[in-house]
Every structure is written in C-alpha cells, then in structure tokens.
Design a protein around this motif. Sequence first.
Motif, PDB file in Angstrom:
ATOM      1  N   THR A  57     -14.720   7.810   1.582  1.00  0.00           N
ATOM      2  CA  THR A  57     -14.569   8.737   2.626  1.00  0.00           C
ATOM      3  C   THR A  57     -13.020   9.057   3.093  1.00  0.00           C
ATOM      4  O   THR A  57     -12.857   8.480   3.065  1.00  0.00           O
ATOM      5  CB  THR A  57     -15.731   8.456   3.146  1.00  0.00           C
ATOM      6  OG1 THR A  57     -16.251   7.623   4.065  1.00  0.00           O
ATOM      7  CG2 THR A  57     -17.173   7.902   2.223  1.00  0.00           C
ATOM      8  N   TRP A  58     -13.284  10.449   4.039  1.00  0.00           N
ATOM      9  CA  TRP A  58     -12.020  10.433   4.810  1.00  0.00           C
ATOM     10  C   TRP A  58     -11.994   8.882   5.754  1.00  0.00           C
ATOM     11  O   TRP A  58     -10.761   8.118   5.722  1.00  0.00           O
ATOM     12  CB  TRP A  58     -12.655  12.071   5.182  1.00  0.00           C
ATOM     13  CG  TRP A  58     -11.193  11.665   6.608  1.00  0.00           C
ATOM     14  CD1 TRP A  58     -11.828  11.543   7.912  1.00  0.00           C
ATOM     15  CD2 TRP A  58      -9.780  11.667   6.683  1.00  0.00           C
ATOM     16  NE1 TRP A  58     -10.674  11.442   8.673  1.00  0.00           N
ATOM     17  CE2 TRP A  58      -9.192  10.886   8.130  1.00  0.00           C
ATOM     18  CE3 TRP A  58      -9.310  10.989   5.609  1.00  0.00           C
ATOM     19  CZ2 TRP A  58      -8.025  11.116   8.218  1.00  0.00           C
ATOM     20  CZ3 TRP A  58      -7.639  11.216   5.599  1.00  0.00           C
ATOM     21  CH2 TRP A  58      -6.973  11.432   7.640  1.00  0.00           C
ATOM     22  N   PRO A  59     -13.063   8.806   5.954  1.00  0.00           N
ATOM     23  CA  PRO A  59     -12.585   7.450   6.758  1.00  0.00           C
ATOM     24  C   PRO A  59     -12.297   6.411   6.819  1.00  0.00           C
ATOM     25  O   PRO A  59     -11.437   5.201   7.036  1.00  0.00           O
ATOM     26  CB  PRO A  59     -13.893   6.872   7.593  1.00  0.00           C
ATOM     27  CG  PRO A  59     -14.943   7.565   8.064  1.00  0.00           C
ATOM     28  CD  PRO A  59     -14.468   8.939   6.417  1.00  0.00           C
ATOM     29  N   VAL A  60     -12.154   5.556   5.122  1.00  0.00           N
ATOM     30  CA  VAL A  60     -12.270   5.405   4.436  1.00  0.00           C
ATOM     31  C   VAL A  60     -10.562   5.514   3.534  1.00  0.00           C
ATOM     32  O   VAL A  60      -9.272   4.183   3.980  1.00  0.00           O
ATOM     33  CB  VAL A  60     -12.846   4.495   2.621  1.00  0.00           C
ATOM     34  CG1 VAL A  60     -11.846   3.750   2.183  1.00  0.00           C
ATOM     35  CG2 VAL A  60     -13.987   4.158   2.820  1.00  0.00           C
ATOM     36  N   VAL A  61     -10.645   6.006   3.492  1.00  0.00           N
ATOM     37  CA  VAL A  61      -8.651   6.835   3.319  1.00  0.00           C
ATOM     38  C   VAL A  61      -8.191   7.062   4.680  1.00  0.00           C
ATOM     39  O   VAL A  61      -7.044   6.432   4.243  1.00  0.00           O
ATOM     40  CB  VAL A  61      -8.747   8.596   2.832  1.00  0.00           C
ATOM     41  CG1 VAL A  61      -7.404   9.148   2.921  1.00  0.00           C
ATOM     42  CG2 VAL A  61      -9.170   8.309   1.308  1.00  0.00           C
ATOM     43  N   ASN A  62      -8.885   7.045   5.437  1.00  0.00           N
ATOM     44  CA  ASN A  62      -8.030   6.866   7.145  1.00  0.00           C
ATOM     45  C   ASN A  62      -7.257   5.101   7.339  1.00  0.00           C
ATOM     46  O   ASN A  62      -6.365   5.256   7.394  1.00  0.00           O
ATOM     47  CB  ASN A  62      -8.235   7.270   8.239  1.00  0.00           C
ATOM     48  CG  ASN A  62      -7.928   7.101   9.447  1.00  0.00           C
ATOM     49  OD1 ASN A  62      -7.188   7.790   9.727  1.00  0.00           O
ATOM     50  ND2 ASN A  62      -9.020   5.748  10.277  1.00  0.00           N
ATOM     51  N   GLN A  63      -8.319   4.784   6.651  1.00  0.00           N
ATOM     52  CA  GLN A  63      -8.388   2.569   6.517  1.00  0.00           C
ATOM     53  C   GLN A  63      -6.504   2.268   5.961  1.00  0.00           C
ATOM     54  O   GLN A  63      -5.763   1.948   6.276  1.00  0.00           O
ATOM     55  CB  GLN A  63      -8.483   2.025   6.571  1.00  0.00           C
ATOM     56  CG  GLN A  63     -10.179   1.998   7.457  1.00  0.00           C
ATOM     57  CD  GLN A  63     -11.605   1.106   6.518  1.00  0.00           C
ATOM     58  OE1 GLN A  63     -11.254   0.331   6.222  1.00  0.00           O
ATOM     59  NE2 GLN A  63     -12.863   1.492   7.078  1.00  0.00           N
ATOM     60  N   TYR A  64      -6.457   2.813   4.583  1.00  0.00           N
ATOM     61  CA  TYR A  64      -5.439   3.077   4.150  1.00  0.00           C
ATOM     62  C   TYR A  64      -4.133   3.117   4.016  1.00  0.00           C
ATOM     63  O   TYR A  64      -2.684   3.012   4.327  1.00  0.00           O
ATOM     64  CB  TYR A  64      -5.952   3.946   2.213  1.00  0.00           C
ATOM     65  CG  TYR A  64      -6.291   2.639   1.931  1.00  0.00           C
ATOM     66  CD1 TYR A  64      -6.702   1.151   1.106  1.00  0.00           C
ATOM     67  CD2 TYR A  64      -7.478   3.939   1.317  1.00  0.00           C
ATOM     68  CE1 TYR A  64      -7.218   0.932   0.586  1.00  0.00           C
ATOM     69  CE2 TYR A  64      -8.806   2.824   0.419  1.00  0.00           C
ATOM     70  CZ  TYR A  64      -8.883   1.241   0.172  1.00  0.00           C
ATOM     71  OH  TYR A  64      -9.662   1.002  -0.781  1.00  0.00           O
ATOM     72  N   ILE A  65      -4.169   4.636   4.997  1.00  0.00           N
ATOM     73  CA  ILE A  65      -3.218   5.381   5.900  1.00  0.00           C
ATOM     74  C   ILE A  65      -2.595   4.464   6.817  1.00  0.00           C
ATOM     75  O   ILE A  65      -1.431   4.023   7.379  1.00  0.00           O
ATOM     76  CB  ILE A  65      -3.465   6.234   6.237  1.00  0.00           C
ATOM     77  CG1 ILE A  65      -3.916   7.453   4.795  1.00  0.00           C
ATOM     78  CG2 ILE A  65      -2.411   7.447   7.870  1.00  0.00           C
ATOM     79  CD1 ILE A  65      -4.601   9.286   6.065  1.00  0.00           C
ATOM     80  N   CYS A  66      -3.451   3.807   7.679  1.00  0.00           N
ATOM     81  CA  CYS A  66      -3.387   2.754   8.856  1.00  0.00           C
ATOM     82  C   CYS A  66      -2.928   1.654   7.876  1.00  0.00           C
ATOM     83  O   CYS A  66      -1.967   0.736   8.445  1.00  0.00           O
ATOM     84  CB  CYS A  66      -4.179   2.648   9.915  1.00  0.00           C
ATOM     85  SG  CYS A  66      -5.244   3.624  10.830  1.00  0.00           S
ATOM     86  N   LEU A  67      -3.159   0.965   6.810  1.00  0.00           N
ATOM     87  CA  LEU A  67      -2.510   0.118   6.671  1.00  0.00           C
ATOM     88  C   LEU A  67      -1.074   0.523   5.994  1.00  0.00           C
ATOM     89  O   LEU A  67      -0.319  -1.098   5.917  1.00  0.00           O
ATOM     90  CB  LEU A  67      -3.246  -0.228   5.152  1.00  0.00           C
ATOM     91  CG  LEU A  67      -3.196  -2.131   4.498  1.00  0.00           C
ATOM     92  CD1 LEU A  67      -2.866  -2.919   5.592  1.00  0.00           C
ATOM     93  CD2 LEU A  67      -3.808  -2.158   3.373  1.00  0.00           C
ATOM     94  N   ILE A  68      -0.634   1.330   5.777  1.00  0.00           N
ATOM     95  CA  ILE A  68       0.540   1.895   5.402  1.00  0.00           C
ATOM     96  C   ILE A  68       1.544   1.653   6.159  1.00  0.00           C
ATOM     97  O   ILE A  68       2.452   1.140   6.150  1.00  0.00           O
ATOM     98  CB  ILE A  68       0.354   2.555   4.356  1.00  0.00           C
ATOM     99  CG1 ILE A  68       0.176   2.736   3.260  1.00  0.00           C
ATOM    100  CG2 ILE A  68       2.055   3.554   4.295  1.00  0.00           C
ATOM    101  CD1 ILE A  68      -0.467   4.357   2.320  1.00  0.00           C
ATOM    102  N   GLY A  69       0.848   2.029   7.355  1.00  0.00           N
ATOM    103  CA  GLY A  69       1.910   2.025   9.264  1.00  0.00           C
ATOM    104  C   GLY A  69       2.105   1.076   9.042  1.00  0.00           C
ATOM    105  O   GLY A  69       2.725   1.104   9.726  1.00  0.00           O
TER     106      GLY A  69
END
Length: 363
Positions: free
Chosen positions: A157-169
């Motif tokens: 889901t989008w919240p989980v994808v956001n977690q990967y985005i934040c992890l990359i950041g």
Amino acid sequence: MNPANEKNVSSALPDQSETSTLHWWKRWPDWVPYATIIWTLAYGVLGLYWWAGGQGFPLGLVNDPGAAHSLFRQAAAADGGLLIACLCLLGAMAMLLLNRKARGITRAIMLLYAWSAAMVLCFAIPDPRALIGMAYAPVSLIGAVFGQSLHYLDFFTWPVVNQYICLIGGLLWAATALTYQRHTRDACRYCGRNKGHTLRRMNVVTRLGRWATYAAILAPLYYDITRIAWLLGIPFGITDEMLYSLQASDADWAGAGLALVSIGGAFLTHGLIKPWGESFPRWFPILGGRRVPPALAVIPAGFVAILLTVTGIQVILEFTMSGDFQNWGGTTPLLLMPVWGIALGTATICYYYRRQEQCRQCA
C-alpha cells in the motif's frame, strides 16, 4: 628530479584515467550530498501538499488503518505535513553548511543533526510491514510456482511504499553524514582512512566481523525451529487450537516458507566471512571466478539489518505490554530480531571495511 624518484611519485598518485572511469557508485561521496538535498526538498514539497489538504498523507491511523504498530499512528495530515515541510527546509539549509569544513561545536551540531535525521528516517518511520514485504517476496515466488497465490502486491500500500522511500532518504542522510565526518577529521572521503589507520585496527575489524556473522546466523534458529515444527503438525510453543487455526488458513506453510527464507539468508550471511563472498565460485554460471562487488552484499544486507532491528524493537514493546506467554512459541522467537538485526548490521559493516582495497583517491 631524478627519473626514478619521478616514477615513484607518479605511481603513488591515483591514475587519472582510472579515476575517471570509476563506476558512479564508487564515486558516491561526490554525488550523495546532491541526491540527499534533492530527496529532502522533494519530500518537503510533499509535506506542503499534505498540509494544504492534498490526498495521500501516509502516517496515522486515520489515513493508514494498518499503522497500529507505527510510532506515528496518532499523526494527522494538518500538523504532520507542516512539520515534515519545516524539517525538510531545515535539512536543506543544513546540507548547505555540510559542504563547509567546520570544527568544534559547529561540527558536533551538524553531525548530530545529520545522524539524527538518518536514524529517524531509518528506524522510526518503518514498521514491521516493510520487513514483511521483503520477506514474503521469495515465499510468494515459490508459491506461484506451485499454483498458490499470497496476493503479494497487497502488501505494498502507499504507506508501506512511503516507508521504503523514507528508508532510502535515511540511507542518503547517513552517507552524507559519514562523508562530512570523514572530511572534517582529515580522512579520505572515499575510504575513511587517515594516518591513524593501522593493520591492528583491521585485525580487530576482522575478528569482530567473524563473531557478528556467527551471531547473525544463529539468532533466527529459534524462529526457524518453531515454524518448521508447526508445518510438521507439532504444536511447539503454541496451543492445539492455534495450530489448527494456522493449518486451516495455510499460515503454517507461510511460516515455514519464512523459515526457509531465513535459512537461505543465513547461508548468504556466512558468505560475509567466506572466500566465496569475495569471489564467485568457479561453478557459478557466467560470473564464476569473478570478484563479487561489495555493494552486492552490503546494500541488501544493510536493508535487511535495519528492518530486522526496527521490527524487533516494536515486537519487544508490544510483548512487554501484552505479555502473551500462552503461545510463547509464536512471540518469543521474534524477541531475538534486534539481536539478529544488530549482528547482521555489524557483520555487514565489517565486511565493507575488510573488502576495501587500496583507495584510488588517497593512494
């Protein structure tokens, strides 16, 4: 100048032709600050969008029903979006200062901010769903081969994808902080070596890496035993009712699949201290005998180590509040996840330093 001496001096300097042909990932200290500031500004724009009433705020139970295990489950778009925008603006301003060589209290403040940003993005925002998404990838692939679907894409889901985005950041901020830290202590930005680099220090890294690798291999063993036992119909650490429930929903097969993934991961972890972790075995197709790029091991192992640590910490917090000892086989193996994650992270860092060759930048 004596021709012999001129030859020695020229051989000590990095070959400009070789330096110019280095792969982009080997030049990461040059481009990672720019990537970090781009990520920070882009996420800050998203924060402004959410604050202005835009859709898709990824934090909080109101916007993400699956955020029960998140540290930000009470977050709201109005306040959270504005806070994200302000922090990202402050981060962009800090990035400008990180390009300058500072000393004393200024250096300490900048390093504290950079490492804090990395820690929050890597360890505070992700929750267990990020690890589940990675762990179920091979399980879903195996299930698809045998005609069973686990609806794998439903995890993302989008919240989980956001977690990967934040992890990359977070990883970008960590790399930027490391580059600045090396630069301000007069060490090479590429390898981190300075005049204090000694063979004795590398021997310590080698020993630490060996012990950390064995700890990372043994930590999930308890989990693997329980899940395989359930698949065999043995209610090890759980009630008969819970075992029947797992069998009825095929969750026993999913648990055993995760155990097999864990065993495979332990085999790959062993490669961090074995020769085949540095050079592909001769029998390996196409790549046999070639050098293993360190990034091929460091990047996935680092991701997994962070997610294991995050999940383990949240499991411990929930276990202390619930105290479910009746089905101890389902909960207590997960309490070793922080040990697993920290050990794997330590082994990965030691592998990275052990694989360092002569630096082409500082010779």
